[in-house]
Enzyme design. Sequence first.
Site, PDB file in Angstrom:
ATOM      1  N   MET A 222       0.860  -1.178   0.000  1.00  0.00           N
ATOM      2  CA  MET A 222       0.000   0.000   0.000  1.00  0.00           C
ATOM      3  C   MET A 222       0.896   1.227   0.000  1.00  0.00           C
ATOM      4  O   MET A 222       1.576   1.525   0.984  1.00  0.00           O
ATOM      5  CB  MET A 222      -0.927  -0.018   1.206  1.00  0.00           C
ATOM      6  CG  MET A 222      -1.851  -1.240   1.229  1.00  0.00           C
ATOM      7  SD  MET A 222      -2.987  -1.251   2.638  1.00  0.00           S
ATOM      8  CE  MET A 222      -4.111   0.073   2.187  1.00  0.00           C
TER       9      MET A 222
ATOM     10  N   GLY B 138       0.111   4.349  -0.184  1.00  0.00           N
ATOM     11  CA  GLY B 138      -0.454   5.568   0.382  1.00  0.00           C
ATOM     12  C   GLY B 138      -1.303   6.321  -0.607  1.00  0.00           C
ATOM     13  O   GLY B 138      -1.853   7.381  -0.288  1.00  0.00           O
ATOM     14  N   GLY B 139      -1.451   5.771  -1.812  1.00  0.00           N
ATOM     15  CA  GLY B 139      -2.270   6.384  -2.841  1.00  0.00           C
ATOM     16  C   GLY B 139      -3.634   5.730  -2.951  1.00  0.00           C
ATOM     17  O   GLY B 139      -3.925   4.719  -2.301  1.00  0.00           O
TER      18      GLY B 139
ATOM     19  N   ASP C 150      -5.016   4.163  -5.577  1.00  0.00           N
ATOM     20  CA  ASP C 150      -5.098   2.898  -6.311  1.00  0.00           C
ATOM     21  C   ASP C 150      -4.844   1.694  -5.396  1.00  0.00           C
ATOM     22  O   ASP C 150      -5.609   0.723  -5.411  1.00  0.00           O
ATOM     23  CB  ASP C 150      -4.102   2.889  -7.473  1.00  0.00           C
ATOM     24  CG  ASP C 150      -4.493   3.859  -8.578  1.00  0.00           C
ATOM     25  OD1 ASP C 150      -5.701   4.027  -8.812  1.00  0.00           O
ATOM     26  OD2 ASP C 150      -3.592   4.439  -9.201  1.00  0.00           O
ATOM     27  N   SER C 151      -3.773   1.729  -4.629  1.00  0.00           N
ATOM     28  CA  SER C 151      -3.468   0.578  -3.778  1.00  0.00           C
ATOM     29  C   SER C 151      -4.492   0.425  -2.662  1.00  0.00           C
ATOM     30  O   SER C 151      -4.792  -0.700  -2.236  1.00  0.00           O
ATOM     31  CB  SER C 151      -2.055   0.689  -3.202  1.00  0.00           C
ATOM     32  OG  SER C 151      -1.881   1.879  -2.472  1.00  0.00           O
TER      33      SER C 151
ATOM     34  N   CYS D 280      11.830  -1.178 -10.269  1.00  0.00           N
ATOM     35  CA  CYS D 280      11.257  -1.394  -8.939  1.00  0.00           C
ATOM     36  C   CYS D 280      10.262  -2.550  -8.961  1.00  0.00           C
ATOM     37  O   CYS D 280      10.225  -3.372  -8.052  1.00  0.00           O
ATOM     38  CB  CYS D 280      10.589  -0.115  -8.447  1.00  0.00           C
ATOM     39  SG  CYS D 280       9.937  -0.218  -6.766  1.00  0.00           S
TER      40      CYS D 280
ATOM     41  N   GLY E 199      -1.995  -1.915  -6.873  1.00  0.00           N
ATOM     42  CA  GLY E 199      -2.963  -1.042  -7.517  1.00  0.00           C
ATOM     43  C   GLY E 199      -2.602  -0.675  -8.936  1.00  0.00           C
ATOM     44  O   GLY E 199      -3.102   0.320  -9.462  1.00  0.00           O
TER      45      GLY E 199
ATOM     46  N   CYS F  10      10.522   8.853  -7.147  1.00  0.00           N
ATOM     47  CA  CYS F  10      10.320   8.983  -5.703  1.00  0.00           C
ATOM     48  C   CYS F  10      11.607   9.259  -4.950  1.00  0.00           C
ATOM     49  O   CYS F  10      11.594   9.897  -3.903  1.00  0.00           O
ATOM     50  CB  CYS F  10       9.643   7.730  -5.155  1.00  0.00           C
ATOM     51  SG  CYS F  10      10.660   6.227  -5.190  1.00  0.00           S
TER      52      CYS F  10
END
Length: 359
Positions: A1, A3-4, A6-7, A95, A119, A187
């Site tokens: 997750m 933090g957005g 979608d997830s 990633c 997500g 990021c």
Amino acid sequence: MSGGVDSAVAAARAVADGHDVTGVHLALSSNPQTFRSGARGCCTLEDSRDARRAADVIGIPFYVWDMAERFREDVVDDFVAEYAAGRTPNPCLRCNEKIKFAAVLDRAVALGFDAVVTGHHARLADGVLRRSVDLGKDQSYVLAVLNAAQLSRAVFPLGDSTKDEVRAEAARRDLAVADKPDSHDICFIADGDTQGFLNQRLGSKTGDIVDAASGEVLGSHSGAHQFTIGQRHGLGIGRPAADGKPRYVLSITPVDNTVKVGPREALDVHVVHADRPVWLDGVEREGPFECQVQLRAHGEVHDATVTSDGDTITARLHSPAKGVAAGQALVVYQPDPEGDIVLASATIARTEALAPADV
């Protein structure tokens, strides 16, 4: 997750489908404050809190897994090394390959979980990966590095929904991230200054900017890693071409630290050679066969004839692409009425421009 939104919705849908779900947020920096703060980043302290709040609303356990060292080695260091070699990498793709569906998946399986749910906007059924129904948000390109074993333990619940539908569902589920902006930046580059980030790690080294046709030295630069194929702005040449048209970066040679520039038409590429192929179902197609290829994330799609010799994939484009950079992925798609199927991916190694008579 992450933090957005979608997830968060992906986790909620997995729960609704009857799965025993645990939320995991990845700590990808030993010092999270060095990553971007605010709504447009990812992997920040703020994102960790948003992910935890979403897990609380959904009603699932939540953990933070420290992947900082693995992320630095497999993603950040690779990113720097690729630029140093004159290539243009895609860190999100790396990633997915090295972290989310290797390190994370390996730990999840060891702990007794069956799969990793994300997500990503892509569809997966019976081992077949397809584009999302929302072509504007489709992320199958950055998932095309996954092999059959990894796909067998992956779940992408959002592939049949548009981004607007995902946000509307998040609002109905009272998830605070419903309106959180998407992350667009790298990021691990805190201020969004990729050139500055690379300068800190690779240093300055003066080199020439050369006209590709005449060999004339037009100017100088402080490091070839500051450029990418197709770049127009920031060349610092200071005087226009004879015809008054803009110049573009055509090639980067780290060995002698030279950047060659020329007109836009010189960016045309007709043949793309890529190595380290991954066939998503494990079955190589030698070809030649007709398909479509995508050469950068969210880039245009090209009809092509593809062949493979086991170690490389070669795509002959039916119409030229412009500014194709080594280090990006060549992703092979099979057009299908139900959604384009991802067949393979490989890392672009070199390109060719053909003479008009050979096109």
